[in-house]
Write a protein that holds these residues in place. Structure first.
Motif, PDB file in Angstrom:
ATOM      1  N   ILE A 146       0.875  -1.288   0.079  1.00 35.02           N
ATOM      2  CA  ILE A 146       0.164  -0.148   0.171  1.00 35.02           C
ATOM      3  C   ILE A 146       1.015   1.222   0.153  1.00 35.02           C
ATOM      4  CG2 ILE A 146      -2.113  -1.122   1.305  1.00 35.02           C
ATOM      5  CD1 ILE A 146      -0.794   0.235   3.836  1.00 35.02           C
ATOM      6  N   GLN A 147       0.212   2.327  -0.263  1.00 34.94           N
ATOM      7  CA  GLN A 147       0.850   3.543  -0.339  1.00 34.94           C
ATOM      8  C   GLN A 147       0.857   4.238   1.122  1.00 34.94           C
ATOM      9  OE1 GLN A 147       2.548   5.115  -2.980  1.00 34.94           O
ATOM     10  NE2 GLN A 147       2.129   3.809  -4.165  1.00 34.94           N
ATOM     11  N   GLU A 148       2.064   4.987   1.503  1.00 31.88           N
ATOM     12  CA  GLU A 148       2.062   5.696   2.981  1.00 31.88           C
ATOM     13  C   GLU A 148       0.790   6.550   2.988  1.00 31.88           C
ATOM     14  OE1 GLU A 148       5.408   8.009   3.486  1.00 31.88           O
ATOM     15  OE2 GLU A 148       5.820   6.922   5.354  1.00 31.88           O
ATOM     16  N   GLU A 171      -2.310   5.217   3.602  1.00 28.49           N
ATOM     17  CA  GLU A 171      -3.414   4.375   3.363  1.00 28.49           C
ATOM     18  C   GLU A 171      -3.471   3.507   4.788  1.00 28.49           C
ATOM     19  OE1 GLU A 171      -3.791   3.774  -1.417  1.00 28.49           O
ATOM     20  OE2 GLU A 171      -2.743   2.304  -0.124  1.00 28.49           O
ATOM     21  N   ASN A 172      -4.621   2.844   4.793  1.00 29.52           N
ATOM     22  CA  ASN A 172      -4.982   1.866   5.957  1.00 29.52           C
ATOM     23  C   ASN A 172      -4.720   0.434   5.192  1.00 29.52           C
ATOM     24  OD1 ASN A 172      -6.058   4.187   7.218  1.00 29.52           O
ATOM     25  ND2 ASN A 172      -7.996   3.501   6.994  1.00 29.52           N
ATOM     26  N   SER A 230      -1.247   4.414   7.645  1.00 28.35           N
ATOM     27  CA  SER A 230       0.282   3.678   7.327  1.00 28.35           C
ATOM     28  C   SER A 230       1.326   4.557   7.150  1.00 28.35           C
ATOM     29  CB  SER A 230       0.197   2.448   6.461  1.00 28.35           C
ATOM     30  OG  SER A 230       0.244   2.797   5.184  1.00 28.35           O
ATOM     31  N   THR A 233      -4.208   2.054  10.602  1.00 29.96           N
ATOM     32  CA  THR A 233      -4.614   3.274   9.967  1.00 29.96           C
ATOM     33  C   THR A 233      -3.467   4.147   9.760  1.00 29.96           C
ATOM     34  OG1 THR A 233      -4.779   4.578  12.035  1.00 29.96           O
ATOM     35  CG2 THR A 233      -6.948   3.366  11.350  1.00 29.96           C
TER      36      THR A 233
END
Lengths: 113, 112
Positions: free
Chosen positions: B13-15, B17-18, B79, B77
């Protein structure tokens, strides 16, 4: 002030040799464990000691022998090392058994040539 | 046999994001725990949820437990790159000194 410390961190040795891994915890916990983590990161319990008494002994070849001289120490001796023993071995401790949070050492990476 | 199984096996995931990871297990439990493992390090305990609890929070972590479905989820949450690690659920047995069984883990990559 490391909580659970294992030595050595790396162990490279030849098939057939005997080696030992040492573990010490300074948390005052009553239960200590040895786990084996394979290359796919699957973590499997090997042994558990509570107050120096063996309480969990999984299906592990009898070439593996744990020893707990006191509550703070749990060592693992391995005889006649085989290629399949290559893995990361983790020591852990908890207070009151596995239902309680376990504190892990940073592992001993064992490579068999 | 394996008790806990995480899903997905890997998550990227991208920084910001959850991240949600799931754990399913087979037999009755007393507690379910989540652990994190950074590359080359030992496991670190994150959170413990008892079988009579449905949800628990700790900072950016939220754990839910559904004993009827024998499943749990870990939500991280907002991230951060530092959350990149493997995450394991662990389930216990009938007695205090029964073995704890770890699932195979979810490998989380958080891209800055």
């Amino acid at each position: 002030d490391t909580a659970v410390s294992q030595t050595p961190k790396y162990l490279v040795t030849q098939m057939g040799n005997d080696k030992s891994i040492k573990c010490e915890q300074n948390l005052g916990h009553d239960t200590m464990y040895w786990y084996k983590q394979d290359s796919k990161k699957f973590l499997k319990i090997m042994f558990s000691y509570n107050n120096k008494e063996l309480i969990i002994n999984e299906t592990v070849p009898n070439r593996f022998s744990p020893k707990s001289p006191d509550k703070a120490h749990l060592n693992l001796h391995i005889n006649s090392l085989e290629l399949g023993d290559s893995a990361v071995y983790f020591c852990a401790s908890s207070n009151g058994g596995g239902r309680k949070p376990q504190h892990f050492g940073d592992g001993t990476r064992l490579s068999i040539l | 046999s394996q008790q806990g199984e995480e899903d997905p096996q890997a998550l990227s995931i991208q920084e910001g994001e959850n991240a949600t990871m799931n754990c399913s297990y087979k037999t009755s439990i007393n507690n379910l725990q989540w652990y994190r493992q950074n590359s080359g390090r030992g496991l670190v305990h994150l959170i413990l949820i008892r079988s009579n609890e449905r949800e628990k929070h700790s900072g950016r972590l939220r754990v839910t437990l559904d004993t009827s479905k024998k499943s749990s989820s870990l939500l991280i949450t907002a991230s951060r790159a530092a959350d990149t690690a493997s995450y394991f659920c662990a389930t216990d047995g009938k007695t205090s000194y029964d073995k704890v069984i770890f699932g195979p883990g979810t490998s989380l990559s958080v891209i800055p």
